[in-house]
Design an enzyme around this catalytic site. Sequence first.
Site, PDB file in Angstrom:
ATOM      1  N   LYS A 122      -7.845   4.383   3.168  1.00  0.00           N
ATOM      2  CA  LYS A 122      -8.199   3.739   1.899  1.00  0.00           C
ATOM      3  C   LYS A 122      -9.680   3.896   1.584  1.00  0.00           C
ATOM      4  O   LYS A 122     -10.059   4.016   0.422  1.00  0.00           O
ATOM      5  CB  LYS A 122      -7.800   2.259   1.913  1.00  0.00           C
ATOM      6  CG  LYS A 122      -6.313   2.058   1.730  1.00  0.00           C
ATOM      7  CD  LYS A 122      -5.995   0.606   1.420  1.00  0.00           C
ATOM      8  CE  LYS A 122      -4.504   0.378   1.294  1.00  0.00           C
ATOM      9  NZ  LYS A 122      -4.151  -1.043   1.241  1.00  0.00           N
ATOM     10  N   LYS A 204       7.614  10.765   1.500  1.00  0.00           N
ATOM     11  CA  LYS A 204       8.262   9.480   1.272  1.00  0.00           C
ATOM     12  C   LYS A 204       8.227   9.109  -0.225  1.00  0.00           C
ATOM     13  O   LYS A 204       7.240   9.408  -0.894  1.00  0.00           O
ATOM     14  CB  LYS A 204       7.471   8.423   2.067  1.00  0.00           C
ATOM     15  CG  LYS A 204       8.292   7.220   2.455  1.00  0.00           C
ATOM     16  CD  LYS A 204       7.476   6.310   3.353  1.00  0.00           C
ATOM     17  CE  LYS A 204       7.546   4.906   2.821  1.00  0.00           C
ATOM     18  NZ  LYS A 204       6.686   3.961   3.494  1.00  0.00           N
ATOM     19  N   LYS A 207       5.607   4.472  -4.901  1.00  0.00           N
ATOM     20  CA  LYS A 207       5.422   3.987  -6.266  1.00  0.00           C
ATOM     21  C   LYS A 207       4.152   4.556  -6.885  1.00  0.00           C
ATOM     22  O   LYS A 207       3.984   4.551  -8.082  1.00  0.00           O
ATOM     23  CB  LYS A 207       5.464   2.460  -6.371  1.00  0.00           C
ATOM     24  CG  LYS A 207       4.830   1.669  -5.269  1.00  0.00           C
ATOM     25  CD  LYS A 207       5.181   0.170  -5.445  1.00  0.00           C
ATOM     26  CE  LYS A 207       4.764  -0.663  -4.259  1.00  0.00           C
ATOM     27  NZ  LYS A 207       5.180  -2.043  -4.332  1.00  0.00           N
TER      28      LYS A 207
END
Length: 338
Positions: A122, A204, A207
Amino acid sequence: MENTASQKKGKKPVVLSCIQPTSVPTLGNYLGALKNWKKMSEEYDCVFAVADLHALTVHPEPAKLRQQILEMYAIMLSIGLDPEKNITFIQSQVHAHAELAWILNCYTQFGEASRMTQFKEKSQKHADNINVGLFSYPVLMAADILLYQANYVPVGADQKQHLEIARDIAARFNQIRGETFTLPEPYIAKVGAKVMSLQDPTQKMSKSDPNPKASISLLDTPDVIIKKFKSAVTDSEACVRYAEGKDGINNLMGIYSCCTGLDFDQIEKEFEGKGYGDFKVKVAQAVIEELKPVQENFSRYMSDKAYLLDTAKKGAEKAEAIAARTLYKAKKKVGLPI
Ligand code: TRP
């Protein structure tokens, strides 16, 4: 499952999980996690929360966050979690989470927190906003888990390291200050599929995928679901069978299996001699059926915000009653006045 202290006393094991109120969950989140929450809620003492404090690390727009918290809470109820039988609440409404997180921060080493892969990833992705919240995110997650003396935490692969650090923090605290927290264990679901992207089945389903055709949202309409499955990437063999190298078809078979309960042999039989076109439509229809009750519940709940807010408040009160006991213990152990 092994015999833990709470089981010995004849109590059911405690299962805890939380979900961040980012955008609407995908079919992957649903089949891989949320559907299992529902199953577990029938067997265990379950605590489920919307992890809204965690969401603050990425500075969401306040009005949008407010809406997403409510929507995520509505989704938890819509998948069939019963707020009477389980504890379903919004994390920020139970102040013990932030409070215990501070105490646990002081029992977490800078080095171990620095090793978290999610923090490293991140920080690379959002180099302009590497805040301290992002760094101590796993400590807040540890507080979520330890406050309820959870025995099992169902988590995906991406959260396994966070669960391990929660265990390490708990073990360290117990060792220094005396037995306070139950050591949580990961809960690996027996069923549930890892759902892959419809456009790149080696990845995967996510969203945050920039290609909207890659993922199915829990709230997609039947038309959209059919369209997305029709454009799903497959292969050129034109034979519905599970095999290495057929990632697209394997993924569709996994989804179909999850929604219908059929195993791969039965699916291969059903589509023997049929093309991918037929198969894709059938998978889409199975998904539409699977999501229909969730979607119906969701629109019903969202049209009654007062009920949602009231239910969340009651859930927070139930959570608070348990969390307060653990917080009390921890404060006492470290020498804070109580
Ligand atoms: N970090 C988790 C995620 O993004 C969400 C979360 C917060 C969580 N607190 C938790 C998961 C406690 C399990 C237990 O998926």
